[in-house]
Motif scaffolding. Structure first.
Motif, mmCIF file in Angstrom:
data_model
loop_
_atom_site.group_PDB
_atom_site.id
_atom_site.type_symbol
_atom_site.label_atom_id
_atom_site.label_comp_id
_atom_site.label_asym_id
_atom_site.label_seq_id
_atom_site.Cartn_x
_atom_site.Cartn_y
_atom_site.Cartn_z
ATOM 1 N N ILE A 40 -7.586 2.870 -16.497
ATOM 2 C CA ILE A 40 -6.285 3.446 -16.151
ATOM 3 C C ILE A 40 -6.357 4.098 -14.770
ATOM 4 O O ILE A 40 -5.439 3.935 -13.952
ATOM 5 N N ALA A 41 -7.438 4.808 -14.491
ATOM 6 C CA ALA A 41 -7.583 5.450 -13.184
ATOM 7 C C ALA A 41 -7.650 4.397 -12.074
ATOM 8 O O ALA A 41 -7.017 4.561 -11.008
ATOM 9 N N LYS A 42 -8.370 3.305 -12.304
ATOM 10 C CA LYS A 42 -8.448 2.228 -11.301
ATOM 11 C C LYS A 42 -7.086 1.584 -11.096
ATOM 12 O O LYS A 42 -6.688 1.298 -9.960
ATOM 13 N N ASP A 43 -6.358 1.346 -12.182
ATOM 14 C CA ASP A 43 -5.035 0.738 -12.067
ATOM 15 C C ASP A 43 -4.063 1.656 -11.336
ATOM 16 O O ASP A 43 -3.256 1.203 -10.529
ATOM 17 N N ARG A 44 -4.142 2.947 -11.603
ATOM 18 C CA ARG A 44 -3.262 3.896 -10.903
ATOM 19 C C ARG A 44 -3.568 3.907 -9.408
ATOM 20 O O ARG A 44 -2.660 3.976 -8.578
ATOM 21 N N GLU A 45 -4.841 3.836 -9.059
ATOM 22 C CA GLU A 45 -5.224 3.797 -7.649
ATOM 23 C C GLU A 45 -4.709 2.511 -7.001
ATOM 24 O O GLU A 45 -4.190 2.531 -5.884
ATOM 25 N N ALA A 46 -4.827 1.392 -7.715
ATOM 26 C CA ALA A 46 -4.333 0.120 -7.184
ATOM 27 C C ALA A 46 -2.816 0.161 -7.005
ATOM 28 O O ALA A 46 -2.294 -0.331 -5.999
ATOM 29 N N ILE A 47 -2.117 0.746 -7.939
ATOM 30 C CA ILE A 47 -0.657 0.874 -7.827
ATOM 31 C C ILE A 47 -0.302 1.748 -6.635
ATOM 32 O O ILE A 47 0.641 1.444 -5.892
ATOM 33 N N HIS A 48 -1.051 2.813 -6.432
ATOM 34 C CA HIS A 48 -0.805 3.691 -5.288
ATOM 35 C C HIS A 48 -0.980 2.924 -3.977
ATOM 36 O O HIS A 48 -0.147 3.041 -3.063
ATOM 37 N N VAL A 49 -2.036 2.136 -3.880
ATOM 38 C CA VAL A 49 -2.285 1.344 -2.670
ATOM 39 C C VAL A 49 -1.174 0.316 -2.472
ATOM 40 O O VAL A 49 -0.665 0.126 -1.359
ATOM 41 N N LEU A 50 -0.767 -0.358 -3.551
ATOM 42 C CA LEU A 50 0.294 -1.356 -3.445
ATOM 43 C C LEU A 50 1.621 -0.741 -3.021
ATOM 44 O O LEU A 50 2.370 -1.330 -2.233
ATOM 45 N N ARG A 51 1.926 0.444 -3.528
ATOM 46 C CA ARG A 51 3.173 1.111 -3.120
ATOM 47 C C ARG A 51 3.128 1.481 -1.642
ATOM 48 O O ARG A 51 4.138 1.375 -0.935
ATOM 49 N N ALA A 52 1.961 1.918 -1.164
ATOM 50 C CA ALA A 52 1.827 2.245 0.257
ATOM 51 C C ALA A 52 1.986 0.983 1.109
ATOM 52 O O ALA A 52 2.672 1.008 2.143
ATOM 53 N N GLU A 53 1.396 -0.122 0.679
ATOM 54 C CA GLU A 53 1.541 -1.378 1.410
ATOM 55 C C GLU A 53 2.999 -1.836 1.414
ATOM 56 O O GLU A 53 3.509 -2.294 2.435
ATOM 57 N N TRP A 54 3.666 -1.713 0.270
ATOM 58 C CA TRP A 54 5.066 -2.126 0.178
ATOM 59 C C TRP A 54 5.943 -1.269 1.094
ATOM 60 O O TRP A 54 6.841 -1.782 1.755
ATOM 61 N N ALA A 55 5.661 0.020 1.141
ATOM 62 C CA ALA A 55 6.434 0.904 2.011
ATOM 63 C C ALA A 55 6.251 0.494 3.472
ATOM 64 O O ALA A 55 7.212 0.499 4.252
ATOM 65 N N TYR A 56 5.042 0.115 3.842
ATOM 66 C CA TYR A 56 4.802 -0.320 5.211
ATOM 67 C C TYR A 56 5.496 -1.654 5.483
ATOM 68 O O TYR A 56 6.156 -1.828 6.508
ATOM 69 N N LEU A 57 5.359 -2.599 4.564
ATOM 70 C CA LEU A 57 5.901 -3.941 4.793
ATOM 71 C C LEU A 57 7.422 -3.982 4.806
ATOM 72 O O LEU A 57 8.012 -4.872 5.408
ATOM 73 N N THR A 58 8.076 -3.041 4.157
ATOM 74 C CA THR A 58 9.534 -3.070 4.083
ATOM 75 C C THR A 58 10.205 -2.052 5.009
ATOM 76 O O THR A 58 11.375 -1.728 4.811
ATOM 77 N N GLN A 59 9.501 -1.600 6.013
ATOM 78 C CA GLN A 59 10.129 -0.701 6.990
ATOM 79 C C GLN A 59 11.221 -1.465 7.732
ATOM 80 O O GLN A 59 10.998 -2.580 8.214
ATOM 81 N N PRO A 60 12.423 -0.889 7.833
ATOM 82 C CA PRO A 60 13.521 -1.602 8.484
ATOM 83 C C PRO A 60 13.215 -2.020 9.924
ATOM 84 O O PRO A 60 13.561 -3.127 10.334
ATOM 85 N N ASP A 61 12.557 -1.171 10.696
ATOM 86 C CA ASP A 61 12.235 -1.525 12.086
ATOM 87 C C ASP A 61 11.295 -2.729 12.126
ATOM 88 O O ASP A 61 11.480 -3.650 12.917
ATOM 89 N N ARG A 62 10.299 -2.718 11.263
ATOM 90 C CA ARG A 62 9.349 -3.828 11.210
ATOM 91 C C ARG A 62 10.046 -5.115 10.800
ATOM 92 O O ARG A 62 9.819 -6.185 11.379
ATOM 93 N N LEU A 63 10.916 -5.038 9.785
ATOM 94 C CA LEU A 63 11.620 -6.230 9.321
ATOM 95 C C LEU A 63 12.561 -6.782 10.392
ATOM 96 O O LEU A 63 12.675 -8.001 10.556
ATOM 97 N N SER A 64 13.238 -5.895 11.121
ATOM 98 C CA SER A 64 14.143 -6.387 12.168
ATOM 99 C C SER A 64 13.358 -7.060 13.286
ATOM 100 O O SER A 64 13.784 -8.095 13.811
#
Length: 113
Positions: A40-64
């Motif tokens: 569970i701790a490993k999965d939570r860490e992986a989810i945290h990393v994925l959310r950070a990556e998603w936040a970076y990848l979906t930045q409006p400036d980057r997408l434009s």
């Protein structure tokens, strides 16, 4: 008297065996629980990393910037916005207006390829 002693001795051995089995089963369950907690701790860490990556990848400036670079998209200008379908020009493959053709609707128009 000897029968009572044998019965009590049998009950003590039976209780000891039962406690021994219960103790080992509890230990096995505790080990399994510890493994689950680690997973569970490993999965939570992986989810945290994925959310950070998603936040970076979906930045409006980057997408434009990506859209401009790869798709050639530009912001719309006022002349591109229409108020009604009647103001749209007819499609290139539409029959001439005198042949009884009605104005195409969204349901009958083909999507650009």
């Amino acid at each position: 008297m000897i029968r009572h002693t044998i019965v009590w001795l049998f009950l003590v051995v039976l209780a000891g065996t039962g406690l021994f089995l219960v103790k080992h089963e509890v230990q096995d369950l505790e080990e399994k629980l510890a493994r689950y907690d680690e997973d569970i701790a490993k999965d939570r860490e992986a989810i945290h990393v994925l959310r950070a990556e998603w936040a970076y990848l979906t930045q409006p400036d980057r997408l434009s910037k990506l859209a401009q670079r790869h798709l050639g998209l530009k912001p719309p200008v006022a002349g591109q916005i229409v108020e009604s379908l009647d103001k749209l020009p007819p499609p290139k493959d539409a029959p001439p207006a005198g042949e009884g053709a009605s104005r195409p609707t969204f349901a009958t128009m083909k999507a650009p390829e």
